[in-house]
Design an enzyme around this catalytic site. Structure first.
Site, short mmCIF file in Angstrom:
data_model
loop_
_atom_site.label_atom_id
_atom_site.label_comp_id
_atom_site.label_asym_id
_atom_site.label_seq_id
_atom_site.Cartn_x
_atom_site.Cartn_y
_atom_site.Cartn_z
N HIS A 327 38.00 42.00 35.36
CA HIS A 327 38.52 40.83 36.08
C HIS A 327 37.97 40.71 37.50
CE1 HIS A 327 41.75 39.75 33.20
NE2 HIS A 327 41.69 41.03 32.92
N THR A 623 42.62 30.93 37.96
CA THR A 623 43.40 30.23 36.93
C THR A 623 44.31 29.19 37.59
OG1 THR A 623 44.87 32.15 37.01
CG2 THR A 623 43.40 31.96 35.11
#
Ligand code: 26Q
Length: 782
Positions: A327, A623
Site C-alpha cells: 500500500h 480512496t
C-alpha cells in the site's frame, strides 16, 4: 421486517419510560434487537463459508466506523426502524452520539472495511481477521490551533454489534509470556443477499486473571501484573501510518493476531476435513501490507511443529496460501524487524525465518540468479528481517492498489522481485463501497439517481451510473442536482457549527481536503495557496474572487512534528484571512476536529472541489478521491495514484489537473533547486516567507522555521523541498483559481462537470475490486 415484533423486542430491552432512555441505551437495545433478528441468517452464512473454498483478509486495521446506520441500510430496514422510532417518540438521529469504531488509521484500514462490505454483498466467502483494540485511533481536538490527542474509548457504552466467542479462544505463546486471544465477531451484512461475512477481532486477555497468592502476600501490584501485561497487547492502535519504529509491542500485536487467526483457520479446516493435506485448496489468505507477514513463518510453525509436516512441504503450502498487497512506496513504511528482537520474543519463529531465508537463497542459486541480486532480496540482511521480501518470496500474488502504483512497484520498490517472478504481479485498483459512501451518506442524491434510473439496483451495479450521462445537459436535472448539493452543504455547515463552533456559509464554494496529515499529501501546499490568494486579493492581482470555504480534516501521528506544525500553520492562515476585513467574507478556512469515518460521510457529500494534491508518485492510490467523485465533486489534483484513473474515466476536461508528473519529476529532481524558484517567483517567496517573517506564530516552538528550512535547505535525511511544493505551487494556484472561477462564472457548466464525475465513478466501486480479487487471486466463488 415485522414492525410490531421489532417494537416488542426493542422496547423489551429499554426502561419503561422510553423517552428517558439515553442514546447509549437506545443504541444498545437497537443493536441487540437487530442482532437477534438476523442471528440465523448469520449462522447459516458462517456454515456456508466453511463448506467451500474461502478467503481470509488479515489486517491490523479495520476502520469500520459507526455500524448502526449502515447495518440498518444494508439490511433494508432503515426506513422501518426510523418509522418505529418515531412512533415511539424517539429520534434515530440521536444515535449520532455513538462513537465510531476507529480501529484503523486511514486508507488501508478503511479499504479493508469496504472490501468486507463488497464481499458480503457479492455473496463471496471472505472473512476478516484483526485486532480488537481497546482504544482506536486517538480522538483529536484543536486547541489554539494545535492538535491535542485523547484516548478513544469506543466501547465505553457497550458494543452490541459484536459477539464474544470464548469457545474459540486461542493461546498465544511468546517466550516468557502466554496470553489468551479471545475472538469478538462482528457480522458484515451483505446488501440484498442472505450472505453475511464475519469480522473476527481478537482481544488479548491474561490466562490467569489475578494471583491470589501474591495478593495475600500484600503484593497488590504484582497480583494484577499478568493481567495488565496481557491486556497491553490489544490495548491501543499504533497511530503511525508510515514510519516503522520497530517497537516490540507492535511486533507482539502482529504475532498475536497472526497466530490466533491461523490457529482458527487450521482448527476449522481440521474440524471439517480431518486433514490439512488439502488446506491450500480451501483457503487463501490476503496479507494487508507487511503488518501480518509474520503469519508466513507462523503457518509453517504450526504445520511442522503441531501437524508433522516437513519444512519443505509447509513452505510449499504457504506459497500457495498467501498473497500480499503493498500500500505504499515510502521506504520508511516497509517493515523491518531487528533479528535480536524477533529471536528474543519468538525464538521458534526466528529459526523458521532463517530456514525460509535459506530456502530463498537455495532457490535463487538453483535458478542461476546472480549473488548480488540474491543479496538484495534475501529476507535477512545484516541484522534486519525484511518483511516485504518474505511476503514476496512466499506469496502467489503480489499487488499494488492503482495502475501507477503497481507500475512503480515493478519499476523500483519491488523491481528485483518483478524481474524474478513477473507472473506474480497484478494491479488491483482500489475501490469504495457505494452503500456507505453514497446510499447512506447522501440519501438525497441517491433518491434522484434512483428516480432517473427507474430503480435502485445501481446500489449493486454502480456502473449503471453511466446511464445518467444523458442528463448532463438537462437543465432540470442539473438544477435538482445543484439543489441537493446545496442542501448537503447546508447540513455540513450546521454540523460544523454544532461540532466545532465555527460559522461557514453554504453559499460559498466548498473546497475540501480530507486525509491523514502527511508531508507527501501536501496540505502545506494547500495552505500556501490560500495565503497566495489572500495576498492576491490584498494587492489587487486577484479580483472578483468567488467566496470559498477551504475545509481540512486530518489527524497527524502524535509524534510527527512537522505534520503537527502544518496543522497549526493551517489554523494560523485561517486566523489571518478571517481577521482581515478585506478577505473575511471571501475566504474561510476550517480545520474540523476529530476527522473520522462519520465526519467523512458528511464532508464527501458536501464537497464541490476535492483536493488530491500529493506529489506525483507518492500516493499509492487514494480512496477519499473516489468518495468525493462519487458524490459529485471535481478533482483538483495531480497525476498521482487513482487520480489518473479517475480522470481517465471522467475526462480531463471535467477535472482540474496540475503539476509535474512522475516522468517530469524523474528529470527535474536531480537538478531541482527550490531556492531558485523562491528567488525568482515573488509570490512563492512571499507565501513561503510567511513561515518566518512574523506573519504567523507557531507559539514559539520554532516549528515553522523548521518547515521553512526543510523547504529551502533540506535536512540531514532529505533534500530541500523533497515533495516539490515550490515547484508545483504556481501551477496549482492558477489551476485552483480557474476552478473556483468556473464555479461562479457558470454554475450549470460547473455542475455538469460534477455530475459527469458522479456518472463516471462506477469503476471505483469496491465491488469491482473484490470481484477481481475473488476471480484472479483467491479463486473463490459465490
Ligand atoms: C508500519 C510500521 C509501524 C507502524 C505503522 C505502520 C503503518 C501503519 C499503517 C504503515 C502504513 C499504514 C497505512 C498505510 C496506508 O493507509 N496506506 C494507504 O493505503 C490506501 C489503501 O490502499 C491507499 O489508497 C493510500 O494511497 C495509501 O496511502
Amino acid at each position: 421486517m415485522d414492525k410490531e415484533l421489532f417494537i416488542e423486542k426493542f422496547t423489551g430491552k429499554l426502561p419503561k419510560d422510553i423517552k428517558s432512555a439515553s442514546p447509549q441505551q437506545l443504541h444498545d437495545a437497537l443493536g441487540k434487537t437487530v442482532m437477534e433478528m438476523f442471528a440465523d441468517r448469520w449462522d447459516n452464512a458462517r456454515q456456508q463459508h466453511l463448506s467451500k473454498r474461502r478467503a481470509a483478509y488479515l489486517s491490523m486495521e479495520f476502520l469500520v466506523g459507526r455500524a448502526v446506520y449502515n447495518n440498518l441500510l444494508v439490511l433494508g430496514i432503515y426506513d422501518e426502524v426510523d418509522e418505529a422510532f418515531r412512533e415511539l417518540g424517539i429520534d434515530l438521529a440521536s444515535l449520532e452520539e455513538i462513537e465510531d469504531a476507529a480501529l484503523g488509521n486511514g486508507g488501508l484500514g478503511r479499504l479493508a472495511a469496504c472490501f468486507l462490505d463488497s464481499a458480503a454483498t457479492l455473496a463471496l466467502p471472505l472473512d476478516g481477521y484483526g485486532i480488537r483494540y481497546k482504544y482506536g485511533l486517538f480522538k483529536q481536538s484543536i486547541e489554539d490551533g494545535f492538535q491535542k490527542e485523547d484516548i478513544d474509548d469506543w466501547t465505553r457504552y457497550g458494543d452490541p454489534w459484536s459477539v464474544r466467542c470464548d469457545e474459540d479462544t486461542v493461546l498465544i505463546e511468546y517466550s516468557g509470556q502466554t496470553v489468551k486471544a479471545v475472538p469478538y465477531d462482528m457480522p458484515v451484512f451483505g446488501f440484498r443477499t442472505e450472505n453475511v461475512g464475519t469480522l473476527r477481532l481478537w482481544q488479548a486477555e491474561p490466562v490467569k486473571e489475578f494471583d491470589f497468592d501474591l495478593f495475600n502476600k500484600q503484593d497488590y501490584l504484582e497480583a494484577s501484573r499478568e493481567k495488565i501485561y496481557a491486556e497491553d497487547i490489544s490495548r491501543v492502535l499504533y497511530p503511525n501510518d508510515d514510519t516503522d519504529e520497530g517497537k516490540k509491542l507492535r511486533l507482539k500485536q502482529q504475532y498475536f493476531f497472526s497466530c490466533a487467526s491461523l490457529t482458527d483457520i487450521i482448527r476449522k479446516h481440521k474440524a471439517r476435513f480431518g486433514t490439512l493435506e488439502n488446506l491450500a485448496d480451501y483457503i487463501s489468505v490476503q496479507l494487508n501490507d507487511t503488518h501480518p507477514v509474520i503469519s508466513i513463518p507462523e503457518l509453517i510453525r504450526q504445520l511442522v511443529d503441531n501437524e508433522g509436516f516437513t519444512f519443505e512441504k509447509a513452505l510449499e503450502m504457504a506459497k500457495k496460501i498467501f498473497n500480499y498487497t503493498n500500500h505504499t512506496v515510502m521506504q520508511e513504511a516497509l517493515e523491518k524487524w531487528r533479528t535480536d528482537l524477533v529471536e528474543e520474543l519468538l525464538p521458534r519463529i526466528y529459526s523458521i525465518i532463517i530456514q525460509i531465508n535459506e530456502a530463498l537463497i537455495a532457490d535463487m542459486y538453483a535458478a542461476g540468479v546472480q549473488k548480488e541480486k540474491t543479496d538484495r532480496i534475501k529476507i535477512i540482511k545484516g541484522d534486519l528481517i525484511h518483511m516485504a521480501d518474505m511476503a514476496c518470496y512466499a506469496s502467489s500474488h503480489i499487488n499494488g492498489v492503482a495502475e501507477i502504483h503497481t507500475q512503480i512497484l515493478k519499476d523500483s520498490v519491488l523491481a528485483d522481485w518483478f524481474s524474478l517472478a513477473p507472473e506474480k504481479f497484478r494491479n488491483e485498483t482500489n475501490g469504495i463501497t457505494q452503500r456507505r459512501w453514497i446510499a447512506l451518506c447522501n440519501r438525497e442524491l441517491s433518491s434522484l439517481i434512483t428516480e432517473l434510473l427507474g430503480d435502485d439496483n445501481w446500489i449493486n451495479v454502480l456502473d449503471r451510473l453511466r446511464e445518467l450521462v444523458k442528463f448532463a445537459d438537462d437543465e432540470n436535472v442539473l438544477r435538482r442536482f445543484i439543489d441537493i448539493k446545496q442542501g448537503k452543504k447546508q447540513q455540513l455547515a450546521d454540523f460544523i457549527k454544532a461540532h466545532d463552533g465555527i460559522d461557514t456559509d453554504a453559499n460559498t464554494v466548498f473546497d475540501i481536503q480530507i486525509k491523514r496529515l502527511h508531508e507527501y499529501k501536501r496540505q502545506l501546499l494547500n495552505a500556501f495557496s490560500i495565503l497566495w490568494i489572500y495576498y492576491g486579493i490584498k494587492d489587487g492581482s486577484i479580483q472578483d474572487f468567488t467566496p470559498t470555504t477551504f475545509i481540512f480534516g486530518a489527524k497527524s501521528a502524535p509524534g510527527y512534528r512537522r505534520a503537527k506544525a502544518i496543522i497549526k500553520f493551517i489554523n494560523e492562515v485561517g486566523r489571518i484571512v478571517s481577521s482581515d476585513p478585506d478577505t473575511r467574507d471571501l475566504i474561510k478556512v476550517v480545520f474540523v476536529q476529530n476527522y473520522n469515518v462519520s465526519y467523512a460521510e458528511k464532508l464527501v457529500a458536501a464537497a464541490d472541489v476535492s483536493e488530491q494534491i500529493s506529489t506525483a508518485g507518492t500516493e499509492a492510490s487514494g480512496t477519499g478521491n473516489m468518495k468525493l467523485m462519487l458524490n459529485g465533486a471535481v478533482t483538483l489534483g495531480t497525476f498521482d495514484g487513482a487520480n489518473i484513473e479517475i480522470v481517465q474515466e471522467a475526462g480531463e476536461e471535467n477535472n482540474y489537473i496540475f503539476g509535474a508528473r512522475v516522468e517530469d519529476l524523474e528529470k527535474i529532481v536531480p537538478e531541482y533547486d527550490s531556492r531558485s524558484i523562491f528567488a525568482n517567483d515573488p509570490m512563492v517567496k512571499k507565501v513561503v516567507s510567511s513561515l518566518i517573517d512574523g506573519t504567523v506564530s507557531d507559539g514559539g516552538s520554532g516549528d515553522f522555521r523548521e518547515l521553512y528550512t526543510a523547504l529551502l535547505d533540506g535536512a540531514s535525511w532529505h533534500a530541500p523541498d523533497h515533495y516539490y511544493l515550490l515547484g508545483d505551487m504556481r501551477d496549482y494556484v492558477e489551476t485552483k483559481l480557474r476552478c473556483i472561477k468556473d464555479y461562479s462564472a457558470d454554475r450549470h457548466a460547473f455542475a455538469r462537470k460534477q455530475w459527469l464525475n458522479m456518472c463516471n465513478s462506477g469503476k471505483f466501486s469496491s465491488d469491482r475490486t473484490i470481484a477481481d480479487y475473488a476471480a484472479n487471486i483467491w479463486g473463490i466463488k459465490q
